[in-house]
Design a protein around this motif. Structure first.
Motif, short mmCIF file in Angstrom:
data_model
loop_
_atom_site.label_atom_id
_atom_site.label_comp_id
_atom_site.label_asym_id
_atom_site.label_seq_id
_atom_site.Cartn_x
_atom_site.Cartn_y
_atom_site.Cartn_z
N GLY A 111 0.83 -1.21 0.00
CA GLY A 111 0.00 0.00 0.00
C GLY A 111 0.86 1.25 0.00
N ALA A 112 2.00 1.18 0.70
CA ALA A 112 2.93 2.33 0.72
C ALA A 112 3.43 2.63 -0.69
N VAL A 113 3.67 1.57 -1.46
CA VAL A 113 4.09 1.77 -2.86
C VAL A 113 2.97 2.49 -3.62
N GLY A 114 1.73 2.11 -3.35
CA GLY A 114 0.59 2.75 -4.01
C GLY A 114 0.48 4.22 -3.64
N LEU A 115 0.66 4.54 -2.36
CA LEU A 115 0.59 5.94 -1.93
C LEU A 115 1.70 6.75 -2.61
N HIS A 116 2.90 6.16 -2.67
CA HIS A 116 4.02 6.84 -3.31
C HIS A 116 3.73 7.08 -4.80
N LEU A 117 3.25 6.04 -5.46
CA LEU A 117 2.95 6.18 -6.90
C LEU A 117 1.88 7.25 -7.13
N ALA A 118 0.82 7.21 -6.31
CA ALA A 118 -0.28 8.15 -6.52
C ALA A 118 0.16 9.59 -6.25
N ALA A 119 1.09 9.78 -5.31
CA ALA A 119 1.56 11.14 -5.01
C ALA A 119 2.60 11.63 -6.02
N HIS A 120 3.47 10.73 -6.46
CA HIS A 120 4.60 11.16 -7.29
C HIS A 120 4.43 10.86 -8.78
N HIS A 121 3.49 10.01 -9.11
CA HIS A 121 3.19 9.70 -10.52
C HIS A 121 1.68 9.74 -10.70
N PRO A 122 1.06 10.88 -10.44
CA PRO A 122 -0.41 10.94 -10.39
C PRO A 122 -1.06 10.58 -11.71
N ASP A 123 -0.32 10.73 -12.79
CA ASP A 123 -0.88 10.40 -14.11
C ASP A 123 -1.01 8.89 -14.30
N ARG A 124 -0.32 8.09 -13.49
CA ARG A 124 -0.32 6.64 -13.69
C ARG A 124 -1.41 5.92 -12.89
N VAL A 125 -1.78 6.47 -11.73
CA VAL A 125 -2.70 5.75 -10.83
C VAL A 125 -4.09 6.36 -10.92
N GLY A 126 -5.03 5.59 -11.49
CA GLY A 126 -6.38 6.11 -11.68
C GLY A 126 -7.26 5.91 -10.46
N CYS A 127 -6.91 4.94 -9.63
CA CYS A 127 -7.75 4.58 -8.49
C CYS A 127 -6.85 3.86 -7.50
N LEU A 128 -6.94 4.21 -6.22
CA LEU A 128 -6.00 3.65 -5.24
C LEU A 128 -6.74 3.05 -4.05
N SER A 129 -6.29 1.86 -3.64
CA SER A 129 -6.79 1.26 -2.40
C SER A 129 -5.59 0.85 -1.56
#
Ligand SMILES: O=C(O)CC1=CCC(=O)O1
Length: 403
Positions: A97-115
């Motif tokens: 999940g930490a990887v997901g938070l990092h991706l969503a914050a730093h690569h916002p164009d890549r993550v369309g939906c996060l859990s």
């Protein structure tokens, strides 16, 4: 597979929307097994193994203490790039999940939906993670085996076949890979970056999780704009294994775009309502209700989906457990036994334990009357007996009538 990317597998229709699933430290991609069939029905699911875990090489992360969350996130982006996925949904457990938070914050164009499930913006004192890294480098992951059952599961579950298999995965984890993941957690701190996350975000906590207690989830949900929060009773750190139906339902509802529908048009309220209705009452039940719809009942079906489910149950002002408590009480007060049966199953799906449902029924005896509570206890007992008689049937797959 070449040695410079994580081991991963792909499930689900090749043209379906992509979903990436990240595991927690000490587990392999098998930790997502309970959710996989449901998630892969409408998604192309990519599960990946952490370095040194499952079948991923440990050398994907440096072994000198310098491993970072950025490096793990880069491995995930690499896998997504190989699939040609510019944008994907992501769900991760704990470090996953930490990887997901990092991706969503730093690569916002890549993550369309996060859990994020049983995760954190900061996993406690970095020194503790450095110590754990040193211990595992010296003694292997066997040094972690005794303490994991109490962290991963609430009482007893570690002895179940699913619990025992996860402990075996921990034993099989490479010491260098595990230690490097500890280094990642030591240097990881997303606290200041959470507010940058723009992806619709669901945060799930296990109420009995000692590693990332519900307060960690609340901190994420409070800081990520518009995030929803779900706390699951009877679950510790590996909530998706211990309470699979509750976690699966929450993920499905989130992935199908059940962000609160207000303000919106009737169509979006209907779509959001249908997704929550399916998540709470179960796919099979709603399929039956839809199939039974006639021209005479169609407007009423549309009304309850749009209004009860699309406006009220989708709201983020109360969690679903609380909504279940209120709904049970109201149904008892009015003597709606068939609806009560349906909502007892829904309450289990929403994370209430049988004991908690019993407490609601007891309290209803005070405010709705002893005869009403008496009948409610009989109904609840019948439902529990039905569930126990068919242990592999999802608690939400029931045939009680619904309008
Ligand atoms: O230590 C554990 O097993 C709990 C945990 C913290 C981060 C993670 O991925 O798992």
């Amino acid at each position: 597979m070449t040695d410079d990317r994580p081991h991963h597998d792909l499930t689900g229709p090749p043209t379906a929307p992509p979903l990436v699933l990240g595991p927690s430290i000490g587990t392999s991609l098998a930790v997502w097994e309970p959710q996989l069939p449901a998630l892969a029905r409408e998604h192309r699911v990519l599960r990946w193994d952490l370095p040194g875990h499952g079948r991923s090489p440990a050398a994907l992360l440096p072994s000198d203490g310098s491993a970072t969350i950025d490096a793990l996130a880069a491995l995930v982006l690499r896998l997504a790039d190989e699939q040609g996925w510019e944008r994907f949904a992501y769900a991760g457990i704990s470090i996953g999940g930490a990887v997901g938070l990092h991706l969503a914050a730093h690569h916002p164009d890549r993550v369309g939906c996060l859990s994020v499930v049983c995760s954190s913006a900061r996993f406690g004192d970095p020194a503790v993670w450095r110590e754990r890294a040193a211990l595992v480098r010296a003694e292997g992951t066997e040094a972690m085996v005794a303490s994991r059952p109490g962290t991963w599961f609430s009482h007893g579950f570690a002895q179940s076949p699913a619990g025992a298999a996860l402990i075996e995965d921990l034993r099989a984890t490479d010491r260098a890979g595990y230690a490097a993941c500890c280094d990642v957690l030591a240097s990881y701190d997303m606290t200041a970056d959470l507010e940058r996350i723009m992806a619709p975000t669901l945060v799930v906590a296990g109420r009995d999780d000692p590693a990332t207690p519900p307060a960690h989830a609340r901190r994420i949900a409070d800081a990520v704009p518009g995030a929803s929060l779900l706390e699951i009773a009877g679950a510790a750190h590996l909530a998706g294994v211990e309470r699979p139906e509750a976690v699966t339902a929450a993920l499905l509802a989130h992935l199908s775009g059940t962000a609160p529908a207000r303000p919106g048009d009737d169509a979006s309220r209907h779509a959001a309502g249908m997704a929550v209705r399916r998540a709470v009452l179960g796919e099979a039940h709603v399929d039956r209700a839809v199939a039974r719809t006639t021209p005479f009942t169609a407007r009423f079906q549309d009304f309850i989906t749009r209004y009860a489910w699309g406006e009220i149950w989708t709201g983020d002002g109360l969690d679903r457990r609380t909504r279940s408590c209120i709904t049970l009480t109201a149904l008892i007060a009015h003597g709606h036994d068939a609806e009560l049966a349906m909502h007892i199953r829904a309450a289990l799906t929403n994370g209430l334990t049988r004991e908690e449902i019993g407490e609601v029924l007891l309290q209803s005896a005070i405010y709705c009357g002893v005869p009403a509570a008496n009948s409610a206890f009989a109904t609840a007992q019948r439902i529990f007996d039905e569930i126990d008689a068919t242990p592999h049937v999802d608690s939400a797959s029931h045939s009680d009538t619904e309008k």
